[in-house]
Design an enzyme around this catalytic site. Structure first.
Site, PDB file in Angstrom:
ATOM      1  N   TYR A 118       0.689  -1.120  -0.323  1.00 36.44           N
ATOM      2  CA  TYR A 118       0.042   0.467   0.064  1.00 36.44           C
ATOM      3  C   TYR A 118       1.052   0.767  -0.171  1.00 36.44           C
ATOM      4  O   TYR A 118       2.098   1.375   0.660  1.00 36.44           O
ATOM      5  CB  TYR A 118      -0.742   0.410   1.181  1.00 36.44           C
ATOM      6  CG  TYR A 118      -2.266  -0.155   0.776  1.00 36.44           C
ATOM      7  CD1 TYR A 118      -3.184   0.378   0.151  1.00 36.44           C
ATOM      8  CD2 TYR A 118      -3.532  -1.262   1.219  1.00 36.44           C
ATOM      9  CE1 TYR A 118      -4.493   0.049  -0.130  1.00 36.44           C
ATOM     10  CE2 TYR A 118      -4.390  -1.174   1.105  1.00 36.44           C
ATOM     11  CZ  TYR A 118      -4.676  -0.480  -0.086  1.00 36.44           C
ATOM     12  OH  TYR A 118      -6.161  -1.426  -0.215  1.00 36.44           O
ATOM     13  N   GLU A 149      -0.434   4.786  -0.655  1.00 40.80           N
ATOM     14  CA  GLU A 149      -1.287   5.833  -1.168  1.00 40.80           C
ATOM     15  C   GLU A 149      -0.224   7.118  -1.016  1.00 40.80           C
ATOM     16  O   GLU A 149       0.482   7.484  -0.113  1.00 40.80           O
ATOM     17  CB  GLU A 149      -2.758   6.347   0.075  1.00 40.80           C
ATOM     18  CG  GLU A 149      -3.452   5.749  -0.299  1.00 40.80           C
ATOM     19  CD  GLU A 149      -3.618   4.190   0.344  1.00 40.80           C
ATOM     20  OE1 GLU A 149      -2.938   3.728   0.748  1.00 40.80           O
ATOM     21  OE2 GLU A 149      -4.999   3.491   0.626  1.00 40.80           O
ATOM     22  N   ASP A 209      -6.165  13.880 -25.793  1.00 36.95           N
ATOM     23  CA  ASP A 209      -6.242  11.390 -25.216  1.00 36.95           C
ATOM     24  C   ASP A 209      -5.886  10.791 -26.435  1.00 36.95           C
ATOM     25  O   ASP A 209      -6.211  10.483 -27.024  1.00 36.95           O
ATOM     26  CB  ASP A 209      -8.184  11.360 -25.257  1.00 36.95           C
ATOM     27  CG  ASP A 209      -8.397  10.011 -24.643  1.00 36.95           C
ATOM     28  OD1 ASP A 209      -6.993   9.691 -24.727  1.00 36.95           O
ATOM     29  OD2 ASP A 209      -9.030   9.748 -24.151  1.00 36.95           O
ATOM     30  N   THR A 264      -3.201   5.793 -22.260  1.00 35.00           N
ATOM     31  CA  THR A 264      -3.630   4.728 -21.572  1.00 35.00           C
ATOM     32  C   THR A 264      -2.648   3.798 -22.138  1.00 35.00           C
ATOM     33  O   THR A 264      -1.764   4.679 -22.794  1.00 35.00           O
ATOM     34  CB  THR A 264      -4.739   3.641 -21.951  1.00 35.00           C
ATOM     35  OG1 THR A 264      -4.918   3.979 -23.627  1.00 35.00           O
ATOM     36  CG2 THR A 264      -5.829   4.387 -21.252  1.00 35.00           C
ATOM     37  N   LYS A 290      -2.121  -0.133 -25.058  1.00 36.53           N
ATOM     38  CA  LYS A 290      -2.834  -0.678 -26.261  1.00 36.53           C
ATOM     39  C   LYS A 290      -1.620  -0.382 -27.590  1.00 36.53           C
ATOM     40  O   LYS A 290      -0.522  -0.843 -27.306  1.00 36.53           O
ATOM     41  CB  LYS A 290      -3.832   0.693 -26.512  1.00 36.53           C
ATOM     42  CG  LYS A 290      -5.113   1.010 -25.629  1.00 36.53           C
ATOM     43  CD  LYS A 290      -5.932   2.158 -26.309  1.00 36.53           C
ATOM     44  CE  LYS A 290      -7.232   1.904 -25.443  1.00 36.53           C
ATOM     45  NZ  LYS A 290      -7.127   2.389 -24.791  1.00 36.53           N
ATOM     46  N   ARG A 295      -2.395  -2.119 -18.432  1.00 37.19           N
ATOM     47  CA  ARG A 295      -3.585  -1.721 -18.256  1.00 37.19           C
ATOM     48  C   ARG A 295      -3.565  -0.663 -17.305  1.00 37.19           C
ATOM     49  O   ARG A 295      -3.167  -1.263 -16.080  1.00 37.19           O
ATOM     50  CB  ARG A 295      -4.508  -2.459 -17.810  1.00 37.19           C
ATOM     51  CG  ARG A 295      -4.855  -3.953 -19.327  1.00 37.19           C
ATOM     52  CD  ARG A 295      -6.573  -4.259 -18.911  1.00 37.19           C
ATOM     53  NE  ARG A 295      -6.939  -3.323 -19.820  1.00 37.19           N
ATOM     54  CZ  ARG A 295      -7.536  -3.966 -21.245  1.00 37.19           C
ATOM     55  NH1 ARG A 295      -6.509  -5.397 -21.810  1.00 37.19           N
ATOM     56  NH2 ARG A 295      -8.009  -3.234 -21.335  1.00 37.19           N
TER      57      ARG A 295
HETATM   58  N1  DSN Z   1     -12.292  -0.230 -25.099  1.00 35.44           N
HETATM   59  C1  DSN Z   1     -11.338   1.043 -26.132  1.00 35.44           C
HETATM   60  C2  DSN Z   1     -11.194   0.820 -27.691  1.00 35.44           C
HETATM   61  O1  DSN Z   1     -11.513  -0.246 -28.140  1.00 35.44           O
HETATM   62  O2  DSN Z   1     -11.131   1.939 -27.699  1.00 35.44           O
HETATM   63  C3  DSN Z   1     -11.376   2.781 -25.231  1.00 35.44           C
HETATM   64  O3  DSN Z   1     -12.172   2.461 -24.150  1.00 35.44           O
END
Ligand code: DSN
Length: 401
Positions: free
Chosen positions: A45, A47, A190, A216, A219, A225
């Site tokens: 932990y 924080e 984004d 994120t 990807k 993730r």
């Molecule tokens: N689920 C993702 C996408 O497919 O673009 C975005 O959160």
């Protein structure tokens, strides 16, 4: 040993190995980055932030988090990074809460035009807290910057979101910044879908234009993730406080270590060549599909993804998704701009090449994929097509743990 879960994980690993994913948001995590997800760090932990934690025993965690931050700063060319946000949707809400008062106006692209749920869709909590005004794509499927500038003057947003989930073109970051500045709004980029391509220099970076950048990490970056929130120094405190204690508790230290490793791996010539191959593959696939009579929204792609408008083929996106999944190709249904159909069963499909490029598929294989997709959508014998995809997947194995 939990044999049931063990067997299910084994089955999923086999499925991933034997099928090809063209889901634009998916990729395969670097094996080394994956290994840290299962490390002892998950027991801690912590924080707070390095040097100011609310639990003892965090000296090593501090070093790990600092490494992740320093690597992200260098890779993205930004002044401040928060590596604790748990996911993209969460990170977007964190950003809004850091910079705005509830009820403030945000301009963004609607989900059915390529935006994300967390860009103010009516089903997302973001739309209950803020007033969203959506800008539009033009008839060609690209962002209409002139109309956007006019709309911004009229609705006077406090924040503009650029960067999308289903938009295949380069984004004119400089014009977005100019419009945002002209109305006194923050510009949030984004780049969840394209971050790996941006750091691989295959797409343009918003670093010098945006006030805040969110991505994120799982990807095109090939990480675990998670999410990164990056900003100018002046906004650092607001962002950090909005993450913790604003909207989150203890950070996932195992994920942060995995992100740090990912950022070290996403560098240099090899990564740049991967990023280029992702875009080249997407462009080859789009061209091959166009030759077969398919309409690609906006006429092509500058990134890893494309949206196919299946109106002419008289197949819904959901039906196409099912037919392709049936033969081992995974794509996701997608709305097309101004879609007359609902998001659950829209008029198009979204394809992306990040994952297949990680496996090593190239331009030649994109021609083959286009042909298989065409034959599957025309309902040719499934068994034969399934076999063709299995053979192709076997030829390009991926390292999975
Ligand atoms: N689920 C993702 C996408 O497919 O673009 C975005 O959160």
């Amino acid at each position: 040993m939990d044999q049931k879960i063990k067997n299910l994980v084994k089955a999923e690993t086999k499925r991933q190995q034997e099928q090809l994913t063209l889901i634009a948001s998916e990729n395969y995590i670097w094996p080394e980055a994956q290994s840290y997800l299962a490390s002892s760090l998950t027991n801690k932990y912590s924080e707070g932030y390095a040097g100011k934690r609310y639990y003892p025993g965090n000296q090593i965690i501090d070093e790990i988090e600092q490494l992740a931050i320093e690597r992200a700063k260098k890779l993205f060319g930004v002044e401040h990074v928060n590596v604790q946000a748990l996911s993209g949707a969460q990170a977007n809400l964190i950003i809004y809460s850091a910079l705005l008062a509830t009820g403030d106006t945000i301009m963004s692209l609607a989900l059915d035009q390529g935006g994300h749920l967390s860009h103010g869709h009516s089903a997302s909590w973001t739309s209950k807290l803020y007033k969203f005004e959506h800008y539009q794509l033009n008839a060609q499927g690209s962002i209409d910057m002139m109309a956007l500038a006019k709309q911004a003057k009229a609705v006077k947003p406090k924040l503009i979101v650029a960067g999308f989930s289903a938009y295949s073109r380069e984004i004119d970051w400089a014009s977005f910044a100019k419009i945002a500045k002209s109305v006194g709004a923050y510009l949030v980029a984004d780049i969840s879908h394209t971050a790996g391509l941006i750091v691989g220099k295959a797409m343009k970076s918003p670093a010098e234009h945006a006030d805040v950048i969110m991505t994120t990490t799982h990807k095109s970056l090939r990480g675990p993730r998670g999410a990164l929130i990056m900003c100018r120094k002046e906004l650092a405190q607001k962002i950090d406080q909005a993450v913790f204690p604003g909207l989150q508790g203890g950070p996932h230290d195992n994920v942060i270590a995995s992100i740090a490793t990912t950022l070290a791996l996403d560098t240099g010539k090899a990564w740049q060549s991967y990023a280029k191959s992702v875009v080249k593959n997407a462009q080859s696939l789009a061209k091959a599909l166009q030759k077969l009579g398919y309409e690609i929204v906006s006429g092509g792609t500058d990134s890893h993804l494309m949206i196919i408008d299946l109106t002419k083929q008289k197949i819904s996106g959901k039906e196409a998704e099912t037919r392709l999944a049936d033969i081992g190709i995974l794509v996701s249904r997608s709305t097309i701009p101004h879609d007359p159909r609902p998001p659950y069963n829209p008029s198009g499909i979204r394809l992306g090449t990040a994952a297949v490029s990680t496996r090593g598929l190239g331009v030649k294989e994109m021609q083959q994929l286009a042909s298989v997709i065409d034959r599957a959508l025309k309902n040719q014998t499934k068994a034969k097509l399934r076999n063709e995809i299995k053979t192709l997947a076997k030829k390009f194995p991926v390292q999975l743990a």
